[in-house]
Design an enzyme around this catalytic site. Structure first.
Site, PDB file in Angstrom:
ATOM      1  N   CYS A   9       0.869  -1.181   0.000  1.00  0.00           N
ATOM      2  CA  CYS A   9       0.000   0.000   0.000  1.00  0.00           C
ATOM      3  C   CYS A   9       0.904   1.229   0.000  1.00  0.00           C
ATOM      4  O   CYS A   9       2.055   1.140  -0.410  1.00  0.00           O
ATOM      5  CB  CYS A   9      -0.996  -0.020   1.166  1.00  0.00           C
ATOM      6  N   ASN A  12       2.534   1.462   4.338  1.00  0.00           N
ATOM      7  CA  ASN A  12       2.782   0.188   5.009  1.00  0.00           C
ATOM      8  C   ASN A  12       2.472   0.228   6.499  1.00  0.00           C
ATOM      9  O   ASN A  12       3.152  -0.376   7.314  1.00  0.00           O
ATOM     10  CB  ASN A  12       4.222  -0.275   4.754  1.00  0.00           C
ATOM     11  N   CYS A  14      -1.268   0.568   7.348  1.00  0.00           N
ATOM     12  CA  CYS A  14      -2.706   0.274   7.459  1.00  0.00           C
ATOM     13  C   CYS A  14      -3.109  -0.933   6.628  1.00  0.00           C
ATOM     14  O   CYS A  14      -3.258  -2.038   7.136  1.00  0.00           O
ATOM     15  CB  CYS A  14      -3.556   1.474   7.025  1.00  0.00           C
ATOM     16  N   ARG A  15      -3.302  -0.707   5.333  1.00  0.00           N
ATOM     17  CA  ARG A  15      -3.877  -1.736   4.461  1.00  0.00           C
ATOM     18  C   ARG A  15      -2.965  -2.932   4.230  1.00  0.00           C
ATOM     19  O   ARG A  15      -3.404  -4.080   4.349  1.00  0.00           O
ATOM     20  CB  ARG A  15      -4.277  -1.117   3.116  1.00  0.00           C
ATOM     21  N   SER A  16      -1.733  -2.694   3.846  1.00  0.00           N
ATOM     22  CA  SER A  16      -0.865  -3.833   3.518  1.00  0.00           C
ATOM     23  C   SER A  16      -0.522  -4.692   4.735  1.00  0.00           C
ATOM     24  O   SER A  16      -0.543  -5.922   4.625  1.00  0.00           O
ATOM     25  CB  SER A  16       0.386  -3.396   2.753  1.00  0.00           C
ATOM     26  N   ASP A 128      -8.167   3.751   1.436  1.00  0.00           N
ATOM     27  CA  ASP A 128      -7.224   4.044   2.512  1.00  0.00           C
ATOM     28  C   ASP A 128      -7.996   4.542   3.730  1.00  0.00           C
ATOM     29  O   ASP A 128      -8.623   5.598   3.672  1.00  0.00           O
ATOM     30  CB  ASP A 128      -6.231   5.112   2.045  1.00  0.00           C
TER      31      ASP A 128
END
Length: 164
Positions: A9, A12, A14-16, A128
């Site tokens: 993401c 690095n 939150c999402r990933s 995001d």
């Protein structure tokens, strides 16, 4: 031979890392530990060395996932050791394909939600959640979980193909 996946993401945090934690759990549940490895990175280096966002950690913990994470930036040299690079949105997809040293490496980059058959094909981004509230992190987790089932099936097929 270990099959290697990297989730990417922006920062690095939150999402990933969320996708990494969910996928680790799916891999373990499937009995593929040792055959499949997953990690994560960001397209940018703003948060390198930091832990995951506390809201990411909270939603993962609330849903039974573990995560030990330190943010890092994706490096083009990693393509040679990775089998699959999973982008969390279209911007990451474009950036990663631009960074790829070869067409073969660029072909390793896929959008996470492309593995969710119920996802709207017109919008495969995982939004995001960083600038929003806790509900955005819950929504992110739902999208990641939905796509992880299909991703695991695709990876399992590749792993079993290598063993044959």
């Amino acid at each position: 031979m270990t099959y290697r996946v990297c989730f990417v993401c922006t920062g690095n945090i939150c999402r990933s890392p969320m996708a990494e934690a969910v996928f680790h759990a799916r891999v373990a549940d499937a009995g593929l530990d040792g055959l499949v490895e997953a990690d994560s990175a960001g397209t940018g280096g703003w948060h390198e060395g930091e832990g995951a966002d506390p809201r990411t950690l909270a939603v993962l913990e609330e849903n039974g996932y573990d995560l030990d994470h330190t943010a890092r930036r994706f490096r083009p040299s990693w393509f040679s050791r990775l089998d699959l690079v999973i982008a969390l949105d279209a911007e990451h997809l474009r950036e990663l394909r631009r960074l790829a040293p070869s067409e073969q490496d660029a072909a390793k980059v896929r959008l996470l939600r492309s593995y969710d058959p119920a996802a709207d094909r017109a919008d495969l981004d995982v939004p995001d959640p960083y600038y929003g509230g806790a509900d955005g992190f819950d929504e992110c987790l739902e999208m990641v979980e939905a796509a992880s089932t299909g991703l695991l099936a695709a990876v399992r097929e590749q792993v079993e193909g290598r063993a044959a």
